[in-house]
Design a protein around this motif. Structure first.
Motif, short mmCIF file in Angstrom:
data_model
loop_
_atom_site.label_atom_id
_atom_site.label_comp_id
_atom_site.label_asym_id
_atom_site.label_seq_id
_atom_site.Cartn_x
_atom_site.Cartn_y
_atom_site.Cartn_z
N SER A 146 5.54 3.37 4.20
CA SER A 146 4.61 2.30 3.87
C SER A 146 5.21 0.94 4.19
O SER A 146 6.43 0.76 4.11
N GLU A 171 0.83 -1.19 0.00
CA GLU A 171 0.00 0.00 0.00
C GLU A 171 0.87 1.24 0.00
O GLU A 171 1.92 1.30 0.62
N ALA A 196 -1.05 7.68 1.50
CA ALA A 196 -1.59 8.85 0.83
C ALA A 196 -1.30 10.09 1.63
O ALA A 196 -1.88 10.31 2.66
N VAL A 228 -4.53 3.79 -4.48
CA VAL A 228 -4.12 3.57 -3.10
C VAL A 228 -3.39 2.24 -2.97
O VAL A 228 -2.35 2.14 -2.37
N SER A 270 -1.30 8.55 -5.26
CA SER A 270 -2.04 8.37 -4.01
C SER A 270 -2.95 9.56 -3.69
O SER A 270 -3.85 9.45 -2.86
#
Length: 403
Positions: A198, A3, A6, A400, A132
């Motif tokens: 992430s 992922e 964002a 995303v 994102s």
């Protein structure tokens, strides 16, 4: 699945501020890569080397981005997006300042390598962050927006840098670039919120994912498309001068190439989410056609400008499609995959220039556009055969969750 954090699903104004910082950074790096050609004689004279030796500054830049960039990206995967963007921009500023102040050719070469080491990772993280920020169905638009920085580099950065170099001295060119780098630092620091890094797949798994057939085909298409571009673009100034065009006309035509790039990047960015294959085939077809028609058109500045505009539009229109495709396929390695594709782009810069050089040496300067047309035609056939048929929201997965 990897992922992508964002950084801002916030206001439109905030999103624009983040995109502005990303585009500024790409523009600065793109200009730094291109502008050396415009000030080579001055650098060579000031540092006491031949023009051919000074030209290796451009070679060092391209090779550093192509080979060191993905390695640096792999080593920094666990850094947060904001810290990585700031670190790479700071590295660019340090290298650019050193370039502007370098007393010898050797020191300047080292500083160019330092600055170039930042480009690949910055561009990769910038694309992933930009995606994102947008809804899934607008991923291509995000990629097109960030990639437009390369077109801005051609239409604004290179002419301004070349003008500064001629009027004030070549060191002023790099001080202008340093100013762009500092502006990027300020905007990113102010506009990008701190986000945690992430979760990342293990590095060996990420590297393994790059060896999938579909990703390899994307890298191959990037290499082919941009070999076709640089086989002609590298010698465009010489082609124009061979038809008695002065320096001002050369700069103007290069700016027209950049304007075409802005249009191509914007248009393809909006089309690629729904029609990626169709968009790429149109772009490669236009690249092939405009290159094939360029040599006969060189007798007319107007006709040349129209075809160079089309050539630039086609060149930059491939970026949102291919980078979007890479992001969509790179389930476990979005940053590393995009960095690798940026590296391939720079490898194509050198390979295309070398191909054009062989053609020019054996068949003459006017044959360079024909070489581009042939290579672009090969890319067109390969894209038609390798890419899957379009479906609705074909790039919609690369938001995303970049998959």
């Amino acid at each position: 699945m990897t992922e992508v954090a964002a950084p801002a699903q916030a206001t439109t104004t905030h999103r624009r501020l983040i995109l502005t910082g990303l585009i500024l950074g790409v523009t600065a790096a793109g200009t730094s890569g291109y502008v050396v050609a415009g000030v080579l004689p001055a650098i060579a004279s000031d540092l006491g080397v031949s023009v051919a030796a000074a030209g290796q500054l451009a070679t060092a830049w391209a090779l550093t981005v192509a080979f060191a960039g993905p390695v640096i990206t792999a080593l920094t995967l666990r850094r947060s997006p904001k810290s990585l963007l700031l670190a790479m921009t700071a590295l660019f500023c340090i290298g650019t300042l050193g370039t502007a102040l370098a007393p010898t050719y050797g020191i300047m070469l080292v500083c160019r390598v330092v600055a170039a080491a930042s480009q690949c990772t910055f561009f990769a993280v910038a694309l992933v962050v930009a995606v994102s920020l947008f809804p899934a169905e607008q991923a291509g638009r995000a990629i097109g927006a960030v990639s437009s920085g390369l077109a801005f580099a051609t239409v604004i950065g290179v002419p301004v840098g070349t003008f500064a170099g001629r009027e004030i001295g070549w060191r002023a060119t790099f001080l202008v670039l340093l100013g762009l780098g500092v502006a990027t630092l300020v905007v990113i620091a102010a506009g990008t919120p701190p986000e945690p890094a992430s979760p990342q797949a293990p590095l060996d798994r990420q590297i393994g994912s790059l060896l999938g057939k579909e990703l390899i085909s994307c890298f191959g298409l990037t290499l082919t498309a941009y070999c076709g571009v640089f086989a002609t673009f590298t010698y465009l100034g010489s082609l124009l001068e061979s038809h008695q065009r002065g320096p001002d006309t050369v700069v103007l035509v290069l700016a027209v190439f950049g304007l075409g790039g802005l249009v191509g990047s914007h248009t393809a960015g909006r089309r690629t989410d729904a029609h990626p294959k169709q968009t790429l085939l149109i772009a490669l077809g236009l690249l092939c056609l405009s290159a094939a028609l360029l040599q006969p058109a060189l007798t007319s500045v107007t006709a040349t400008s129209v075809l160079v505009f089309a050539f630039g539009a086609a060149a930059f229109a491939t970026v949102p499609v291919l980078q979007g495709r890479v992001l969509a396929l790179a389930v476990d390695a979005p940053n590393l995959a995009v960095a690798t594709n940026v590296g391939v782009f720079n490898l194509a810069d050198g390979t295309g220039a070398a191909l054009g050089g062989v053609v020019v040496a054996t068949l003459g300067l006017n044959a360079a556009p024909w070489a581009s047309a042939v290579v672009a035609g090969i890319g067109l056939a390969a894209a038609a055969a390798l890419l899957p048929a379009d479906r609705r929201r074909a790039c919609g997965d690369c938001a995303v969750e970049v998959s």
